[in-house]
Write an enzyme that holds these catalytic residues in place. Structure first.
Site, short mmCIF file in Angstrom:
data_model
loop_
_atom_site.label_atom_id
_atom_site.label_comp_id
_atom_site.label_asym_id
_atom_site.label_seq_id
_atom_site.Cartn_x
_atom_site.Cartn_y
_atom_site.Cartn_z
CG PHE A 1 -1.85 1.04 1.32
CD1 PHE A 1 -3.00 0.98 0.44
CD2 PHE A 1 -1.93 2.12 2.06
CE1 PHE A 1 -3.97 1.78 0.79
CE2 PHE A 1 -3.06 2.83 1.87
CZ PHE A 1 -3.74 3.21 1.14
CG ASP B 1 -0.85 -1.64 6.80
OD1 ASP B 1 -2.55 -1.88 7.53
OD2 ASP B 1 -0.57 -0.87 6.20
CE1 TYR C 1 -10.06 4.35 6.24
CE2 TYR C 1 -8.51 4.94 8.25
CZ TYR C 1 -8.54 4.70 6.90
OH TYR C 1 -7.39 5.13 6.23
CE LYS C 2 -8.66 1.36 5.01
NZ LYS C 2 -7.10 0.81 4.75
NE ARG D 1 -11.32 -1.73 -2.64
CZ ARG D 1 -10.23 -0.85 -1.82
NH1 ARG D 1 -8.83 -1.36 -1.41
NH2 ARG D 1 -11.06 0.14 -0.99
#
Ligand SMILES: *Cc1c(COP(=O)(O)O)cnc(C)c1O
Length: 408
Positions: free
Chosen positions: A125, A194, A219-220, A367
């Site tokens: 990422f 991560d 927040y995911k 996605r």
């Protein structure tokens, strides 16, 4: 049996169906983006209103003691313990994923001073990669990025730290945590994961699999709200050995002594830098409470089954008009599925216009994330049908669907 009938049967038998009522979801929307921004927990608005008007408004600064604001980074972290299989005193809510990456990368590299390389994957990422480069630049270290399958074999005596993302944000492919940790341990290197696309979706076992360090987003799948504070994990045995490279006063052993010299707090607290956002922590606490009484194995199983059914619906409806860019085997996939289409951006805009929300990732990826606490099997079959209409009918090809927005 048709896919929609299969979906209805799966929903009727779903042991997690009860959890959907813990969220406030807009009517008529199929939300398949909980891997980017988790949905709003039903409890959050009321809790935030209380913290604002009662705790902040009435009790003012006394709330740091009266409402234990000062303990919030630990109290909220404890809720994460069962989700990632780590002890409460190994977890801390602090800052953002990006900042926590920097702190732990630099701390780990400095704890292995005779080794000169930080090892990661090509395609990690972007924020991970930038933080690795930033920390390496400051510390005079080398960065080595290898192809995903080659990571475990690339670890050698010069590797200070191996760092990677557990679930690839594009393809959804899962990395072999046990194999990487074993190879790192055998070579004397530290590991840092991560977990942004894993925690809250997959069964993790940080203690059982020998993880040294980890970070991830609030927040995911954890539903903490936009820009929620992140978490970090430092295995108990390493906490005294590692020094926070951003030593702030709240990680000091006695912040209210206001000493000139820094002395780290005992344990995980030393990894805190500045004052936490109490409003944001309150929202994250509500997010984590949506996992109360939920078995993480059931979460993982449902996420995999939602993905499998979605792939089946896409293949049935779209044929060769889209590619499947994620592993078909759910045991090596995270909780999202990526499809490819040459005009993926416009296709996603057309989907959103019809109430199906996923996201676009450059250059050509559509996605779709499956949040097992609130997504239903029927949702994913409907989403596949709507996508099939759009790509086979060509309705995506309208000028307004091609206009790029700032956030995709
Ligand atoms: C979403 C995400 C991040 C985000 O980091 P922030 O500091 O919250 O912006 C980091 N890493 C991965 C793998 C992610 O998916």
């Amino acid at each position: 049996m048709s896919l929609i009938d299969q979906a209805k049967a799966l929903d009727a038998a779903d042991p997690l169906a009860f959890a959907r009522a813990r969220f406030s979801l807009p009517e008529g929307t199929i939300y398949l983006d909980g891997n980017s921004l988790g949905a709003l927990p039903a409890a959050t608005p009321g809790r935030l209103a209380d913290v604002v008007s009662e705790e902040w408004g009435n009790d003012l600064i006394a709330s740091w003691n009266k409402h234990q604001w000062i303990e919030a980074p630990h109290r909220v972290a404890a809720l994460l313990g069962p989700i990632v299989a780590a002890r409460a005193d190994e977890l801390l809510i602090a800052e953002s994923t990006s900042i926590n990456l920097f702190k732990l990368i630099a701390a780990a590299a400095r704890a292995r001073p005779r080794r000169t390389t930080i090892l990661t994957e090509i395609g990690n990422f972007p924020t991970d990669r930038y933080m690795i480069d930033g920390a390496a630049g400051l510390l005079g270290l080398k960065v080595r990025a290898v192809a995903p399958g080659e990571l475990a074999s690339a670890i050698d005596q010069d590797t200070a730290l191996v760092t990677l993302t557990h679930v690839d944000y594009r393809s959804g492919a899962r990395r072999d945590m046990a194999a990487v940790n074993q190879a790192a341990k055998a070579a004397g290197a530290l590991n840092l994961w991560d977990l942004s696309h894993s925690a809250g979706a997959l069964r993790l076992d940080l203690n059982g699999l020998g993880c040294d360090l980890a970070v991830g987003c609030g927040y995911k799948y954890l539903n903490g709200g936009p820009g929620a504070p992140a978490y970090l994990f430092v295995a108990r045995g390493l906490q005294d050995e590692l020094a926070n490279p951003l030593p702030g006063w709240l990680g000091h052993s006695d912040p209210f002594a206001f000493a000139d010299a820094y002395a780290p707090a005992e344990g995980i607290r030393r990894f805190l830098s500045g004052t936490p956002s109490i409003l944001a922590l309150a929202a994250l606490e509500c997010g984590l409470e949506t996992f109360d009484g939920v078995g993480i194995s059931e979460v993982e199983a449902k996420g995999g089954a939602l993905g499998d059914l979605f792939i089946a619906a896409v293949e049935q409806g779209c044929g060769g008009a889209v590619g499947i860019a994620s592993p078909r085997d759910s045991s090596v996939r995270g909780s999202h599925v990526s499809l490819t289409h040459p005009q993926a951006y416009a296709v996603m805009q057309a989907l959103i216009a019809q109430g199906v929300i996923g996201d676009f990732r450059a250059p050509d990826v559509l996605r779709f994330g499956f949040a097992p606490l609130y997504n239903r099997f029927e949702d994913v079959v409907r989403a596949g049908e709507i996508l099939a209409d759009i790509v086979t009918g060509g309705s995506w090809d309208q000028p307004h669907f091609h206009q790029r927005k700032a956030v995709t």
